[in-house]
Design an enzyme around this catalytic site. Structure first.
Site, PDB file in Angstrom:
ATOM      1  N   ASP A 112      70.768  28.360 -10.925  1.00 27.70           N
ATOM      2  CA  ASP A 112      72.014  28.647 -10.239  1.00 27.70           C
ATOM      3  C   ASP A 112      71.888  28.339  -8.743  1.00 27.70           C
ATOM      4  O   ASP A 112      70.899  28.723  -8.102  1.00 27.70           O
ATOM      5  CB  ASP A 112      72.366  30.128 -10.442  1.00 27.70           C
ATOM      6  CG  ASP A 112      73.701  30.515  -9.850  1.00 27.70           C
ATOM      7  OD1 ASP A 112      74.730  30.114 -10.417  1.00 27.70           O
ATOM      8  OD2 ASP A 112      73.712  31.232  -8.822  1.00 27.70           O
TER       9      ASP A 112
ATOM     10  N   GLU B  46      71.848  23.270 -10.530  1.00 28.43           N
ATOM     11  CA  GLU B  46      73.222  23.317 -10.045  1.00 28.43           C
ATOM     12  C   GLU B  46      73.120  22.916  -8.569  1.00 28.43           C
ATOM     13  O   GLU B  46      72.761  23.732  -7.720  1.00 28.43           O
ATOM     14  CB  GLU B  46      73.816  24.715 -10.194  1.00 28.43           C
ATOM     15  CG  GLU B  46      75.274  24.771  -9.770  1.00 28.43           C
ATOM     16  CD  GLU B  46      75.866  26.170  -9.863  1.00 28.43           C
ATOM     17  OE1 GLU B  46      77.031  26.294 -10.294  1.00 28.43           O
ATOM     18  OE2 GLU B  46      75.172  27.140  -9.488  1.00 28.43           O
TER      19      GLU B  46
END
Length: 300
Positions: A126, A220
């Site tokens: 993330d 990401e």
């Protein structure tokens, strides 16, 4: 979980809902359930990719709770400005100091645990661009240095909490504070804190780790402060893949029927976004030649 990085998310567990179990037994049940899930998925030819969040913790900013990292060593585990303010590249109040040697070791050890003990096949990171940012570093100073004009004028050093050498009640209880104080170094990694690094130590360590060698690594490739590295995340010879935000956005707008030239963008996305990931004319095998250690087309 941004509280227990070595623990599965307990709210998904049947064991945690069993009120007859003690806290220890329930915790063991959570781990057993997760291992069973991975084993059954593998029997069916399904790989398990774990979503991990190393960009922040649940402790928030200076107004948040002290759960673990802040109490262990706030200046090591968090990216801090010279006067102790929290950088907030995550949008969650704090930013984990990923490229600090101690924090870096913690992250690699955590990933190893999930591979060796839980047998996951890979990770989706993330806000992975935070993991490429330069860390902050606490540097110790003696009380005499505070009154040394050369040291005080050096932008690499800052007294805490002020130049007088006075300590807050919390700091005065720390061992050695009567003899040693210090400040946040503006350039802990040789670059200003938060600068995107062309060869991030954490990304390099994960890429080269033998235990993680067969895992899938998916970034990401952006963060909440505007750093967008889609098509430019350092992948170290193909070890890393990217979460293609352009595919998500184009597909969403096309399906919604949003006005604009979304048909072409959607078609490109279905073809693997060659406008982003195919080498530019004349580059030849640019990534292969540079080992993924620099940004594509010199970006950075």
């Amino acid at each position: 979980s941004t509280v227990g990085f070595f623990a599965p998310m307990a709210r998904y567990s049947e064991g945690m809902a069993d009120e007859s179990l003690s806290a220890v037994a329930a915790s063991r049940a959570v781990v057993k359930e997760f291992k069973t899930f991975v084993k059954e998925a593998h029997k069916r030819g399904i790989e398990v990719i774990l979503d991990v969040v190393f960009n922040h913790t649940a402790e928030g900013n200076e107004h948040g709770p002290t759960i673990s990292f802040r109490g262990i060593d706030n200046r090591v585990y968090y990216m801090l400005a010279p006067q102790g303010e929290y950088y907030n590249y995550s949008g969650c109040g704090n930013t984990f100091n990923c490229n600090h040697p101690v924090a870096r070791r913690f992250i690699v050890d955590c990933l190893r645990y999930w591979v060796e003990e839980m047998h996951v096949d890979g990770f989706r990171f993330d806000l992975a661009s935070i993991m490429t940012r330069a860390h902050s570093l606490w540097h110790p100073l003696s009380p005499e240095d505070i009154f040394d004009e050369e040291v005080v004028e050096d932008p690499m050093y800052f007294a805490s909490p002020d130049m007088s050498g006075e300590f807050s009640e919390a700091e005065s209880d720390l061992p050695g504070d009567s003899e040693l104080i210090g400040g946040i170094m503006h350039e802990g990694a040789g670059e200003p804190t938060g600068t995107p690094l062309s060869d991030p130590p954490l990304i390099a360590a994960i890429s080269a780790d033998p235990i993680l060698a067969k895992t899938k690594l998916i970034a990401e490739a952006w963060d909440c402060d505007g750093l967008n590295q889609v098509g430019a995340f350092p992948h170290y010879g193909g070890r890393w893949s990217e979460w293609n935000g352009h595919f998500r956005d184009s597909t969403r707008q096309f399906i919604k029927g949003t006005d604009g030239s979304w048909v072409g963008s959607f078609a490109a996305s279905l073809c693997g976004s060659p406008n982003i990931y195919v080498n530019e004319p004349g580059e030849h095998d640019w990534w292969g030649n540079h080992g993924g250690r620099r940004w594509k087309s010199g970006r950075g």
